[in-house]
Design a protein around this motif. Sequence first.
Motif, PDB file in Angstrom:
ATOM      1  N   ARG A 251       2.120   3.350  -9.504  1.00  0.00           N
ATOM      2  CA  ARG A 251       1.820   2.033 -10.050  1.00  0.00           C
ATOM      3  C   ARG A 251       3.029   1.133  -9.896  1.00  0.00           C
ATOM      4  O   ARG A 251       4.181   1.592  -9.911  1.00  0.00           O
ATOM      5  CB  ARG A 251       1.451   2.128 -11.525  1.00  0.00           C
ATOM      6  CG  ARG A 251       2.592   2.503 -12.448  1.00  0.00           C
ATOM      7  CD  ARG A 251       2.115   2.686 -13.888  1.00  0.00           C
ATOM      8  NE  ARG A 251       1.609   1.460 -14.468  1.00  0.00           N
ATOM      9  CZ  ARG A 251       2.326   0.603 -15.191  1.00  0.00           C
ATOM     10  NH1 ARG A 251       3.598   0.855 -15.406  1.00  0.00           N
ATOM     11  NH2 ARG A 251       1.768  -0.488 -15.689  1.00  0.00           N
ATOM     12  N   GLY A 252       2.780  -0.134  -9.750  1.00  0.00           N
ATOM     13  CA  GLY A 252       3.874  -1.094  -9.728  1.00  0.00           C
ATOM     14  C   GLY A 252       4.371  -1.303 -11.136  1.00  0.00           C
ATOM     15  O   GLY A 252       3.796  -0.813 -12.107  1.00  0.00           O
TER      16      GLY A 252
ATOM     17  N   TYR B 144      -2.686   2.946 -12.954  1.00  0.00           N
ATOM     18  CA  TYR B 144      -2.202   3.365 -11.641  1.00  0.00           C
ATOM     19  C   TYR B 144      -3.103   2.829 -10.535  1.00  0.00           C
ATOM     20  O   TYR B 144      -4.330   2.852 -10.651  1.00  0.00           O
ATOM     21  CB  TYR B 144      -2.105   4.887 -11.578  1.00  0.00           C
ATOM     22  CG  TYR B 144      -1.007   5.410 -12.468  1.00  0.00           C
ATOM     23  CD1 TYR B 144      -1.210   5.580 -13.842  1.00  0.00           C
ATOM     24  CD2 TYR B 144       0.252   5.685 -11.959  1.00  0.00           C
ATOM     25  CE1 TYR B 144      -0.187   6.004 -14.673  1.00  0.00           C
ATOM     26  CE2 TYR B 144       1.278   6.135 -12.775  1.00  0.00           C
ATOM     27  CZ  TYR B 144       1.059   6.285 -14.128  1.00  0.00           C
ATOM     28  OH  TYR B 144       2.071   6.712 -14.948  1.00  0.00           O
ATOM     29  N   ASN B 145      -2.475   2.366  -9.475  1.00  0.00           N
ATOM     30  CA  ASN B 145      -3.199   1.711  -8.397  1.00  0.00           C
ATOM     31  C   ASN B 145      -3.531   2.643  -7.237  1.00  0.00           C
ATOM     32  O   ASN B 145      -4.503   2.425  -6.518  1.00  0.00           O
ATOM     33  CB  ASN B 145      -2.362   0.552  -7.842  1.00  0.00           C
ATOM     34  CG  ASN B 145      -1.878  -0.379  -8.928  1.00  0.00           C
ATOM     35  OD1 ASN B 145      -0.727  -0.312  -9.355  1.00  0.00           O
ATOM     36  ND2 ASN B 145      -2.761  -1.235  -9.404  1.00  0.00           N
ATOM     37  N   PHE B 146      -2.677   3.640  -7.030  1.00  0.00           N
ATOM     38  CA  PHE B 146      -2.817   4.505  -5.864  1.00  0.00           C
ATOM     39  C   PHE B 146      -2.856   5.972  -6.297  1.00  0.00           C
ATOM     40  O   PHE B 146      -2.111   6.372  -7.186  1.00  0.00           O
ATOM     41  CB  PHE B 146      -1.655   4.277  -4.889  1.00  0.00           C
ATOM     42  CG  PHE B 146      -1.480   2.843  -4.498  1.00  0.00           C
ATOM     43  CD1 PHE B 146      -0.485   2.071  -5.073  1.00  0.00           C
ATOM     44  CD2 PHE B 146      -2.329   2.260  -3.586  1.00  0.00           C
ATOM     45  CE1 PHE B 146      -0.324   0.742  -4.728  1.00  0.00           C
ATOM     46  CE2 PHE B 146      -2.176   0.925  -3.229  1.00  0.00           C
ATOM     47  CZ  PHE B 146      -1.177   0.168  -3.801  1.00  0.00           C
ATOM     48  N   TRP B 147      -3.703   6.740  -5.609  1.00  0.00           N
ATOM     49  CA  TRP B 147      -3.918   8.141  -5.961  1.00  0.00           C
ATOM     50  C   TRP B 147      -3.915   9.029  -4.728  1.00  0.00           C
ATOM     51  O   TRP B 147      -4.358   8.620  -3.647  1.00  0.00           O
ATOM     52  CB  TRP B 147      -5.269   8.296  -6.664  1.00  0.00           C
ATOM     53  CG  TRP B 147      -5.301   7.652  -8.007  1.00  0.00           C
ATOM     54  CD1 TRP B 147      -5.525   6.326  -8.284  1.00  0.00           C
ATOM     55  CD2 TRP B 147      -5.060   8.294  -9.261  1.00  0.00           C
ATOM     56  NE1 TRP B 147      -5.454   6.120  -9.641  1.00  0.00           N
ATOM     57  CE2 TRP B 147      -5.170   7.294 -10.258  1.00  0.00           C
ATOM     58  CE3 TRP B 147      -4.763   9.601  -9.641  1.00  0.00           C
ATOM     59  CZ2 TRP B 147      -4.996   7.586 -11.625  1.00  0.00           C
ATOM     60  CZ3 TRP B 147      -4.593   9.882 -10.982  1.00  0.00           C
ATOM     61  CH2 TRP B 147      -4.703   8.885 -11.950  1.00  0.00           C
TER      62      TRP B 147
ATOM     63  N   ALA C 135      -0.010   9.879  -8.685  1.00  0.00           N
ATOM     64  CA  ALA C 135      -0.443   8.490  -8.748  1.00  0.00           C
ATOM     65  C   ALA C 135       0.768   7.566  -8.767  1.00  0.00           C
ATOM     66  O   ALA C 135       1.854   7.970  -9.191  1.00  0.00           O
ATOM     67  CB  ALA C 135      -1.290   8.267  -9.999  1.00  0.00           C
TER      68      ALA C 135
ATOM     69  N   GLN D  58       0.828  -1.194   0.000  1.00  0.00           N
ATOM     70  CA  GLN D  58       0.000   0.000   0.000  1.00  0.00           C
ATOM     71  C   GLN D  58       0.862   1.244   0.000  1.00  0.00           C
ATOM     72  O   GLN D  58       1.907   1.289   0.638  1.00  0.00           O
ATOM     73  CB  GLN D  58      -0.895   0.033   1.237  1.00  0.00           C
ATOM     74  CG  GLN D  58      -2.121  -0.846   1.149  1.00  0.00           C
ATOM     75  CD  GLN D  58      -3.245  -0.197   0.349  1.00  0.00           C
ATOM     76  OE1 GLN D  58      -3.013   0.759  -0.389  1.00  0.00           O
ATOM     77  NE2 GLN D  58      -4.435  -0.742   0.460  1.00  0.00           N
TER      78      GLN D  58
ATOM     79  N   GLN E  52      -4.962   6.333 -16.855  1.00  0.00           N
ATOM     80  CA  GLN E  52      -5.312   6.324 -15.431  1.00  0.00           C
ATOM     81  C   GLN E  52      -5.445   4.910 -14.897  1.00  0.00           C
ATOM     82  O   GLN E  52      -5.094   4.637 -13.746  1.00  0.00           O
ATOM     83  CB  GLN E  52      -6.641   7.053 -15.219  1.00  0.00           C
ATOM     84  CG  GLN E  52      -6.661   8.506 -15.572  1.00  0.00           C
ATOM     85  CD  GLN E  52      -8.022   9.104 -15.288  1.00  0.00           C
ATOM     86  OE1 GLN E  52      -8.510   9.058 -14.158  1.00  0.00           O
ATOM     87  NE2 GLN E  52      -8.646   9.668 -16.306  1.00  0.00           N
ATOM     88  N   SER E  53      -5.946   4.034 -15.738  1.00  0.00           N
ATOM     89  CA  SER E  53      -6.208   2.662 -15.300  1.00  0.00           C
ATOM     90  C   SER E  53      -4.931   1.917 -14.964  1.00  0.00           C
ATOM     91  O   SER E  53      -4.974   0.866 -14.329  1.00  0.00           O
ATOM     92  CB  SER E  53      -6.991   1.902 -16.375  1.00  0.00           C
ATOM     93  OG  SER E  53      -6.238   1.831 -17.564  1.00  0.00           O
TER      94      SER E  53
ATOM     95  N   TYR F  65       7.998   1.972  -7.265  1.00  0.00           N
ATOM     96  CA  TYR F  65       6.815   2.400  -7.984  1.00  0.00           C
ATOM     97  C   TYR F  65       7.143   3.393  -9.083  1.00  0.00           C
ATOM     98  O   TYR F  65       7.977   4.284  -8.918  1.00  0.00           O
ATOM     99  CB  TYR F  65       5.798   3.032  -7.032  1.00  0.00           C
ATOM    100  CG  TYR F  65       5.103   2.039  -6.126  1.00  0.00           C
ATOM    101  CD1 TYR F  65       5.623   1.718  -4.886  1.00  0.00           C
ATOM    102  CD2 TYR F  65       3.935   1.424  -6.540  1.00  0.00           C
ATOM    103  CE1 TYR F  65       4.992   0.808  -4.063  1.00  0.00           C
ATOM    104  CE2 TYR F  65       3.289   0.508  -5.721  1.00  0.00           C
ATOM    105  CZ  TYR F  65       3.829   0.210  -4.486  1.00  0.00           C
ATOM    106  OH  TYR F  65       3.195  -0.702  -3.673  1.00  0.00           O
TER     107      TYR F  65
END
Length: 124
Positions: free
Chosen positions: A99-100, A111-114, A97, A1, A108-109, A32
């Motif tokens: 992303r791993g 990226y996991n965290f914002w 944002a 997280q 946008q899709s 990330y």
Amino acid sequence: QVQLVESGGGLVQAGGSLRLSCAASGRTFSRYVMGWFRQGPGKEREFVAAITWSGVSTSYADSVKGRFTISRDNTKNTVYLQMNSLKPEDTAVYYCAARGGISVAVSQSGYNFWGQGTQVTVSS
């Protein structure tokens, strides 16, 4: 997280500069890919810039190339967006944002965290 907190937004005149910061929690920040997106009034959220974990590879939207610079300091768990020669059309809420993975992404899709976003207003 990963938790992301943006700062540095504000009101600036056209032609001016701002530097946005995005502070990330978590020990694995350096793993990330980080990106910046923005959403202007009445517009959809759009890609601005992204940077790989090493900082070697970056990507920019055509609208900001030559004016904005993305960078990161993995020792401080922070990514930056230096914005120069600002225009009224840069007015937007700017989001950080994460992303791993190893490659930048412009969608946008990807990226996991914002973060919550920071307002940038450029007056003419």
